[in-house]
Every structure is written in C-alpha cells, then in structure tokens.
Design a protein around this motif. Sequence first.
Motif, short mmCIF file in Angstrom:
data_model
loop_
_atom_site.label_atom_id
_atom_site.label_comp_id
_atom_site.label_asym_id
_atom_site.label_seq_id
_atom_site.Cartn_x
_atom_site.Cartn_y
_atom_site.Cartn_z
N UNK A 47 -30.34 -27.42 128.94
CA UNK A 47 -30.75 -26.06 129.30
C UNK A 47 -31.08 -26.05 130.79
N UNK A 48 -30.36 -25.27 131.58
CA UNK A 48 -30.52 -25.35 133.04
C UNK A 48 -31.80 -24.71 133.56
N UNK A 49 -32.34 -25.30 134.63
CA UNK A 49 -33.48 -24.74 135.34
C UNK A 49 -33.50 -25.32 136.75
N UNK A 50 -33.46 -24.47 137.75
CA UNK A 50 -33.48 -24.93 139.15
C UNK A 50 -34.61 -24.24 139.90
N UNK A 89 -31.33 -18.40 126.78
CA UNK A 89 -31.09 -18.09 125.37
C UNK A 89 -30.19 -19.18 124.81
N UNK A 90 -30.75 -19.93 123.87
CA UNK A 90 -30.02 -21.05 123.29
C UNK A 90 -29.48 -20.69 121.91
N UNK A 106 -31.28 -13.72 132.08
CA UNK A 106 -31.28 -14.83 131.13
C UNK A 106 -29.94 -15.56 131.16
N UNK A 107 -30.05 -16.86 130.98
CA UNK A 107 -28.86 -17.70 130.88
C UNK A 107 -28.57 -17.99 129.41
N UNK A 108 -27.32 -17.86 129.01
CA UNK A 108 -26.94 -18.10 127.61
C UNK A 108 -26.22 -19.44 127.50
N UNK A 109 -26.71 -20.24 126.57
CA UNK A 109 -26.13 -21.56 126.35
C UNK A 109 -25.89 -21.74 124.86
#
Length: 420
Positions: free
Chosen positions: A40-43, A126-127, A27-30
Amino acid sequence: MRMVKALAQAFLRLLWILTLAKCKIPDTHVTCLFSEDCVLPCSFKPSGNEIISWYRQKVLLLSHSQQGGDQPDQPPKDHRTRMYLLQDQLSRGNASLHLSQCGIKDRGRYSCLVNSTLGQQESFVIMKVEAPIKMVTMEISKNREIQCLSKDIFPAPRVQWSTLPPKANLRSTTHMAPNTEGLYSVQSKLRMFENTLTYVCTINSTYGSQSWKSSLQEGELIGEAGRDLSIPCMAPQNLQNFSLTWTFTRTNDESNVILSYDSLTRRTSNLWESRVGLEQDQVLMGDGSLLLHNPESQEHTGTYTCTFSGFQNRHMVQTQVTIRSTLQRSLTENMPNAGGQAERTGKSHSKMWVIAVVVAVVAAVTTALLLYRKQRANQRQANRTTVEDTEMQPMETIKTSDDLPMDNCQLTAEHNNGHT
C-alpha cells in the motif's frame, strides 16, 4: 535577525500546512491478490524526524518513529508480523505498508499518517482483495444437464450461458457458496437440448479484471475394427499459445490421458504411440483431430475427450466412439441385402407360379387331347359295331339274270333300240 528568521520559518510552515489542508489528496485504489503479498503506497517529504502510523478503518495497525523505533502504543502482534515498513526506504520518503499473505479480512480503507517537523500529512488507500478465477470446467451429468464449475473465487463472480449457434430462452440455475476462508465455489447448471449445439459458459469477475470462457460440444462416431479412424476436434477461433489434451474413458472407468501437445514448444507426448497421432501441420491451425490407427472393437470403444486450453479459454469436445467388430460389420452389411434376398425369393416364387401355370395348362391340354382321342375312339367303335350289325343281316337271293338290276348303259341301249 534571529527572531525575524524564526518568524519567517513559522510562517512558511503554516503556509505549507494550510496548503496541504486545502489540497486534498485523492484516495489510491489497490487490488491485492488473495494469499499473496501486497504493498500500500505512502510517500512524504522526509525531514529525518517523522512518526509514521498506519490505520485501517481508524484502527491502528502499525506505528514507527525515526528517532525511537516502534511506538509504545503498538497494534496486536499478529498485525505486526504480517505488516511492516522497509527501513531503508524511510529516509527516501517512502512509508509504503507491506502486507504478507493478504486475506479477505484485510479489505478496507487505510490511512497513512506522517507527523514531522514539517507538519502532518495523511493519505488514504482503498484496498481490495481478489481471488482470481483459475479454471472453469464443464461436464455432463447423467440426467443430461451440463454443469459449469469453478472454485476459490472472490468476490462472487457473474455467470452467463450461451450457445453456438445462438439459442434463446436459456434457463440456468447457479449456486454459489463461500468456504471458511470466504472464497466462493460456483456451480451453474443448464438443461441440454440437441447434440448439434456448442454450449458456452462465461464467468466474469466482479472487478472486471477477468473473463473466463469454457465451451463443450458432444458428438458420436462409429468406426470399424482394423480401419483407421479420424476423431474430429477444432479449436475456438483466434486461440493462441494453447495446449491440447486427449483423454479416453471407458464406461464406468476413470479418464486416462493418451496424448498431449504444446503449441509453444511444439512437443507431443503420446502414451498410445502405436495407436494415435496428430497431423502436425494441421494442429497449429487449430485442427486437433485424433488419428486412431487399427482400432479394436472392445479395447477402443468409449468416450474420447479433446481439450484446448488457452489464456482464460477452454474448449472441450466429447465424442462417443463405437468400434464395430468384423462380425458386427458383416451382420450390418447383410441387413440391407435381406430385402434383396426377399426380392430374389419373390422372383423365385413368381417363376414357380409361372411354371405351375404352364404345367397346369399343359396338363389341361393333354387331358383334353386324351379325352378327345378317347371320344373319337369310342365313336369309331360305335360305327364299327353298326357296320357289323348291318353285315350280319340276311341278303335277298337273285335266281336269274332278269332279277339282276340293270345299269344305266343297258337302259340307255334298250331305249335307243326301241326307237329304231
């Protein structure tokens, strides 16, 4: 050959899907700022035929197809107006979700799902939403409580009190309450001790991104009308790129800014040009003492507040200044001489006692002499009376020479003749 080639492509696609399944993307935390835009990143690996969907807590927020645009099953309109993808970035494999004016309700776990001919790819974000601390102020209430205040913070922060020099067993009362938007206001109170302490209030954000510190110190100063006065104010240690503000408050009146200074531009704004000033060389070293020129008793008596403001740091010094008039100064200066006056009066009284004693002694001696002289005179008068009385007595008559007494010479001659 065509069949073999198709089987090979199917095998590679299956292998790629299995690889994605085995390699879980973390998970990426922002952290997004309240009321500001956030991404919110997505590639993904582009193939030109993707269907992109964004979810929050498994609730569809946005769906987009490279071939047909937005999908029929669309999220509510309010989400669509606040959330969007950049079309020119999709062909580059960038499906980041853009949110405008983030709010507290936008927090949560987001998922980005990309379906294409290459398979399916899902990533999670995760925002967090944070309303940062913008200012921490301190003030003193009428019942001698010092208050630490801040507002519009999210999540609820942590408050800590301390003093310089350190003092143990500080008992504070902290109250926090959210408003309609979910932002917290903070009010923390502490009973004050003596004026020699510097009170420090530190507010830390829950996510640890901020630590604001505000301090306050009290003082008292007495000046004299017509004589220049220096009101001290020292900045906290290691304070850089600061601004300095001096305000003046009379009893029951509002505070008025009288001078301000910026360390970056080194510019001073002086609203009391003929009355106050700073030492330019000293202020850069943290000495913001105010020089008050030729003060007047009534006009310049009040509370002078010095405020140093730096990065997440604020220091205040409140000094109660009393300007005495010339009459008050004279009365004060004469009060210590009252004892000298009493001393002089006492000395005068002592001298008078000495004079009185001398006079009394002289009077006593004079009286004794007079009495002595009077007694002698009386005695002489008595002797004179006795003589007079004796002289007045009758004397015996001598008729012949034979009756007269003989002296010693005659007796001696007769005696010698008789023996002859």
